[in-house]
Write a protein that holds these residues in place. Sequence first.
Motif, PDB file in Angstrom:
ATOM      1  N   LEU A   1       0.828  -1.206   0.000  1.00 31.56           N
ATOM      2  CA  LEU A   1       0.000   0.000   0.000  1.00 31.56           C
ATOM      3  C   LEU A   1       0.862   1.256   0.000  1.00 31.56           C
ATOM      4  O   LEU A   1       0.595   2.208  -0.743  1.00 31.56           O
ATOM      5  N   ILE A   2       1.898   1.272   0.818  1.00 37.25           N
ATOM      6  CA  ILE A   2       2.786   2.433   0.878  1.00 37.25           C
ATOM      7  C   ILE A   2       3.481   2.648  -0.468  1.00 37.25           C
ATOM      8  O   ILE A   2       3.603   3.781  -0.942  1.00 37.25           O
ATOM      9  N   ALA A   3       3.897   1.571  -1.115  1.00 34.40           N
ATOM     10  CA  ALA A   3       4.530   1.687  -2.434  1.00 34.40           C
ATOM     11  C   ALA A   3       3.554   2.291  -3.440  1.00 34.40           C
ATOM     12  O   ALA A   3       3.942   3.137  -4.259  1.00 34.40           O
ATOM     13  N   LYS A   4       2.301   1.894  -3.378  1.00 34.27           N
ATOM     14  CA  LYS A   4       1.296   2.439  -4.296  1.00 34.27           C
ATOM     15  C   LYS A   4       1.033   3.918  -4.015  1.00 34.27           C
ATOM     16  O   LYS A   4       0.834   4.699  -4.943  1.00 34.27           O
ATOM     17  N   VAL A   5       1.047   4.303  -2.752  1.00 30.54           N
ATOM     18  CA  VAL A   5       0.873   5.723  -2.409  1.00 30.54           C
ATOM     19  C   VAL A   5       2.058   6.519  -2.954  1.00 30.54           C
ATOM     20  O   VAL A   5       1.876   7.581  -3.565  1.00 30.54           O
ATOM     21  N   ARG A   6       3.261   6.016  -2.760  1.00 33.33           N
ATOM     22  CA  ARG A   6       4.459   6.714  -3.253  1.00 33.33           C
ATOM     23  C   ARG A   6       4.443   6.890  -4.767  1.00 33.33           C
ATOM     24  O   ARG A   6       4.879   7.915  -5.290  1.00 33.33           O
ATOM     25  N   LYS A   7       3.973   5.855  -5.465  1.00 33.79           N
ATOM     26  CA  LYS A   7       3.915   5.924  -6.922  1.00 33.79           C
ATOM     27  C   LYS A   7       2.785   6.814  -7.421  1.00 33.79           C
ATOM     28  O   LYS A   7       2.756   7.186  -8.581  1.00 33.79           O
ATOM     29  N   GLY A   8       1.852   7.110  -6.548  1.00 35.00           N
ATOM     30  CA  GLY A   8       0.712   7.917  -6.952  1.00 35.00           C
ATOM     31  C   GLY A   8      -0.489   7.098  -7.400  1.00 35.00           C
ATOM     32  O   GLY A   8      -1.469   7.644  -7.893  1.00 35.00           O
ATOM     33  N   ASP A   9      -0.391   5.764  -7.256  1.00 32.37           N
ATOM     34  CA  ASP A   9      -1.514   4.899  -7.633  1.00 32.37           C
ATOM     35  C   ASP A   9      -2.673   5.015  -6.641  1.00 32.37           C
ATOM     36  O   ASP A   9      -3.804   4.711  -6.996  1.00 32.37           O
ATOM     37  N   ILE A  10      -2.383   5.419  -5.405  1.00 29.74           N
ATOM     38  CA  ILE A  10      -3.404   5.651  -4.399  1.00 29.74           C
ATOM     39  C   ILE A  10      -3.298   7.104  -3.975  1.00 29.74           C
ATOM     40  O   ILE A  10      -2.227   7.574  -3.584  1.00 29.74           O
ATOM     41  N   LYS A  11      -4.427   7.797  -4.078  1.00 27.75           N
ATOM     42  CA  LYS A  11      -4.480   9.207  -3.674  1.00 27.75           C
ATOM     43  C   LYS A  11      -5.645   9.396  -2.739  1.00 27.75           C
ATOM     44  O   LYS A  11      -6.665   8.724  -2.858  1.00 27.75           O
ATOM     45  N   SER A  12      -5.486  10.325  -1.804  1.00 35.50           N
ATOM     46  CA  SER A  12      -6.601  10.607  -0.898  1.00 35.50           C
ATOM     47  C   SER A  12      -7.693  11.304  -1.684  1.00 35.50           C
ATOM     48  O   SER A  12      -7.443  12.025  -2.644  1.00 35.50           O
ATOM     49  N   THR A  13      -8.918  11.057  -1.257  1.00 36.70           N
ATOM     50  CA  THR A  13     -10.051  11.632  -1.986  1.00 36.70           C
ATOM     51  C   THR A  13     -10.460  12.973  -1.436  1.00 36.70           C
ATOM     52  O   THR A  13     -10.093  13.415  -0.435  1.00 36.70           O
TER      53      THR A  13
END
Length: 96
Positions: A84-96
Amino acid sequence: MSDATKHIFEILDRAGIGMLAFAQLTGISRESLYRWKKGNVVTDKLRLNLASTYARHLDTAAAAGHLPLQGVSPKERTRVLRELIAKVRKGDIKST
């Protein structure tokens, strides 16, 4: 407790992340985390910065609905949190 450490533990509570999981994720000992939570002075600013960065990424994942984890065994928890942290760093997960 400083504002920075208070913010970290507020995020962990919202994200449903316990001390053991956060310790395993960051490499910061549970003892240090518990001392910080009790209000002891954080002498290692590098570890505080690391914890703050990880907490911020977990907060983003929680805001996007990925946390708290459901149905993940304790054995798999660290791996899933790292992903999950890797996806946040890559920008695949963003807060809404």
